[in-house]
Design a protein around this motif. Sequence first.
Motif, PDB file in Angstrom:
ATOM      1  N   GLY A 110       0.814  -1.215   0.000  1.00 48.89           N
ATOM      2  CA  GLY A 110       0.000   0.000   0.000  1.00 48.89           C
ATOM      3  C   GLY A 110       0.843   1.259   0.000  1.00 48.89           C
ATOM      4  N   ASP A 111       1.869   1.275   0.846  1.00 51.74           N
ATOM      5  CA  ASP A 111       2.754   2.445   0.917  1.00 51.74           C
ATOM      6  C   ASP A 111       3.488   2.665  -0.399  1.00 51.74           C
ATOM      7  OD1 ASP A 111       1.981   2.885   3.517  1.00 51.74           O
ATOM      8  OD2 ASP A 111       3.764   1.961   4.412  1.00 51.74           O
ATOM      9  N   VAL A 112       4.033   1.569  -0.957  1.00 49.31           N
ATOM     10  CA  VAL A 112       4.741   1.684  -2.234  1.00 49.31           C
ATOM     11  C   VAL A 112       3.773   2.114  -3.331  1.00 49.31           C
ATOM     12  CG1 VAL A 112       5.972   0.399  -4.033  1.00 49.31           C
ATOM     13  CG2 VAL A 112       6.528   0.010  -1.631  1.00 49.31           C
ATOM     14  N   GLY A 113       2.557   1.572  -3.305  1.00 45.92           N
ATOM     15  CA  GLY A 113       1.562   1.918  -4.319  1.00 45.92           C
ATOM     16  C   GLY A 113       1.197   3.387  -4.303  1.00 45.92           C
ATOM     17  N   LYS A 114       0.966   3.929  -3.118  1.00 41.87           N
ATOM     18  CA  LYS A 114       0.619   5.350  -3.020  1.00 41.87           C
ATOM     19  C   LYS A 114       1.788   6.235  -3.461  1.00 41.87           C
ATOM     20  CE  LYS A 114      -0.875   4.663   1.217  1.00 41.87           C
ATOM     21  NZ  LYS A 114      -1.370   4.895   2.605  1.00 41.87           N
ATOM     22  N   LEU A 115       3.000   5.808  -3.120  1.00 41.89           N
ATOM     23  CA  LEU A 115       4.170   6.587  -3.502  1.00 41.89           C
ATOM     24  C   LEU A 115       4.389   6.550  -5.019  1.00 41.89           C
ATOM     25  CD1 LEU A 115       6.421   8.325  -2.405  1.00 41.89           C
ATOM     26  CD2 LEU A 115       7.755   6.252  -1.944  1.00 41.89           C
ATOM     27  N   SER A 154       4.069   9.400 -10.221  1.00 39.02           N
ATOM     28  CA  SER A 154       3.621   9.144 -11.606  1.00 39.02           C
ATOM     29  C   SER A 154       4.311   7.943 -12.238  1.00 39.02           C
ATOM     30  CB  SER A 154       3.825  10.399 -12.482  1.00 39.02           C
ATOM     31  OG  SER A 154       3.031  11.463 -11.994  1.00 39.02           O
ATOM     32  N   LEU A 155       4.605   6.932 -11.431  1.00 43.36           N
ATOM     33  CA  LEU A 155       5.162   5.681 -11.933  1.00 43.36           C
ATOM     34  C   LEU A 155       3.990   4.732 -12.180  1.00 43.36           C
ATOM     35  CD1 LEU A 155       8.162   5.334  -9.423  1.00 43.36           C
ATOM     36  CD2 LEU A 155       8.202   6.313 -11.735  1.00 43.36           C
ATOM     37  N   GLU A 156       3.327   4.921 -13.309  1.00 36.98           N
ATOM     38  CA  GLU A 156       2.040   4.257 -13.523  1.00 36.98           C
ATOM     39  C   GLU A 156       2.165   2.733 -13.625  1.00 36.98           C
ATOM     40  OE1 GLU A 156      -2.138   5.057 -15.727  1.00 36.98           O
ATOM     41  OE2 GLU A 156      -0.353   5.654 -16.836  1.00 36.98           O
ATOM     42  N   GLU A 157       3.183   2.238 -14.317  1.00 35.38           N
ATOM     43  CA  GLU A 157       3.321   0.783 -14.436  1.00 35.38           C
ATOM     44  C   GLU A 157       3.502   0.149 -13.060  1.00 35.38           C
ATOM     45  OE1 GLU A 157       6.277  -0.466 -17.187  1.00 35.38           O
ATOM     46  OE2 GLU A 157       5.144   0.207 -18.951  1.00 35.38           O
ATOM     47  N   ALA A 158       4.289   0.778 -12.214  1.00 38.73           N
ATOM     48  CA  ALA A 158       4.502   0.249 -10.873  1.00 38.73           C
ATOM     49  C   ALA A 158       3.215   0.305 -10.049  1.00 38.73           C
ATOM     50  CB  ALA A 158       5.618   1.026 -10.170  1.00 38.73           C
ATOM     51  N   ALA A 159       2.461   1.404 -10.183  1.00 38.53           N
ATOM     52  CA  ALA A 159       1.195   1.530  -9.449  1.00 38.53           C
ATOM     53  C   ALA A 159       0.213   0.443  -9.871  1.00 38.53           C
ATOM     54  CB  ALA A 159       0.595   2.918  -9.674  1.00 38.53           C
ATOM     55  N   LYS A 190      -7.323   6.169  -5.520  1.00 36.78           N
ATOM     56  CA  LYS A 190      -7.639   7.591  -5.315  1.00 36.78           C
ATOM     57  C   LYS A 190      -6.416   8.469  -5.556  1.00 36.78           C
ATOM     58  CE  LYS A 190     -11.093   8.870  -4.375  1.00 36.78           C
ATOM     59  NZ  LYS A 190     -12.215   9.201  -5.305  1.00 36.78           N
ATOM     60  N   LYS A 191      -5.240   7.979  -5.129  1.00 39.49           N
ATOM     61  CA  LYS A 191      -4.007   8.722  -5.407  1.00 39.49           C
ATOM     62  C   LYS A 191      -3.754   8.784  -6.912  1.00 39.49           C
ATOM     63  CE  LYS A 191      -2.231   9.947  -1.412  1.00 39.49           C
ATOM     64  NZ  LYS A 191      -1.937  11.377  -1.083  1.00 39.49           N
ATOM     65  N   ALA A 192      -4.019   7.673  -7.580  1.00 36.31           N
ATOM     66  CA  ALA A 192      -3.835   7.634  -9.034  1.00 36.31           C
ATOM     67  C   ALA A 192      -4.784   8.596  -9.729  1.00 36.31           C
ATOM     68  CB  ALA A 192      -4.062   6.213  -9.545  1.00 36.31           C
ATOM     69  N   GLU A 193      -5.997   8.728  -9.196  1.00 33.35           N
ATOM     70  CA  GLU A 193      -6.963   9.681  -9.760  1.00 33.35           C
ATOM     71  C   GLU A 193      -6.437  11.105  -9.667  1.00 33.35           C
ATOM     72  OE1 GLU A 193     -11.365  11.544  -8.706  1.00 33.35           O
ATOM     73  OE2 GLU A 193     -10.419  10.085  -7.386  1.00 33.35           O
TER      74      GLU A 193
END
Length: 318
Positions: free
Chosen positions: A194-199, A204-209, A244-247
Amino acid sequence: MIFLRAFDRNYTDRKEVSYTMLSKEEEKVVSSGFNSINDGFDDGVNQALNFLTEIGTVYLNERKEPEADKIVGSIKEIGKAIALRGMENVAVNAIRALEKLLERSMELNMQGTTVRVLLSFGAIGKTAAEQQMEVVARLAASVLGKSGNTAALHNKERETIAVVIGLGEIGKSVSKMKFPDLSENTAICISCLGDVGKLTAQKSLEEAAVGVELMLQEMAAAAMQENLQNTVRSIASSIEEIGKKAEEENMENAVVQAASALQAIVSNAGSRYLNDVSIAAKLALESFNELDIINDEANIKKIEAIREMMRALWADSK
């Protein structure tokens, strides 16, 4: 038992390193390490790990990446064998050995070796989790979580993806444990992802997200097989937060994958009569209802491409 000669600590200062000689000695050390595992001889395994770590550092300092990768692979295989043998203390030392090589490869910006080391943490941690060696699995996950945050902060997407894969593989293994419903190791994997995903969304590291969301979805599927409602609820919450962070960053593919993962959880939970999970995932999914998300063919292809890339990277590391 007579072990091979100790590694000469002045060796790293010698410019006339004979890599052929080292290669032959590596093979002897690796063989001796496996023999020590079979014999349950902790000191012998530790000596092999120490020796390989020293040689690996030599290779990294000389930027001999293929040779360094071979050393990483040997430590990984020894670490997995240690975990299968149930030698917990020595397995911890295998993680620590890889940590030393990771630190140096990151300092030297050697991406290939760094990725290989990160995936090795996942391989050892997964094997340890399957053997219910909680301390080793937790250590591997914690090291990966810290490394993932560092990689994401420095915009190193491939390294971040390697972390995500490793965490996900450990997470899927620990998510299959029936008791307790949400184990400490499962919670650590979910929290780290979760932490890595939000970061990654913030950077803007979309592939990683997207990769984080895919691994969380796979963890949820594994947990639902065991009817672990608390685990799945926690995963759904993490997916929602990342989405939501990605949004906020206009990362359409990551938003689409978050919504898709939540929808999959709703459907699977409903079919397994996990009502609390289904309700929680539906509530999380509703937070995306106002978004103008077009789950078109381009989104699907991009997400599938990321999924296949991750699978190939993991398969190549075995």
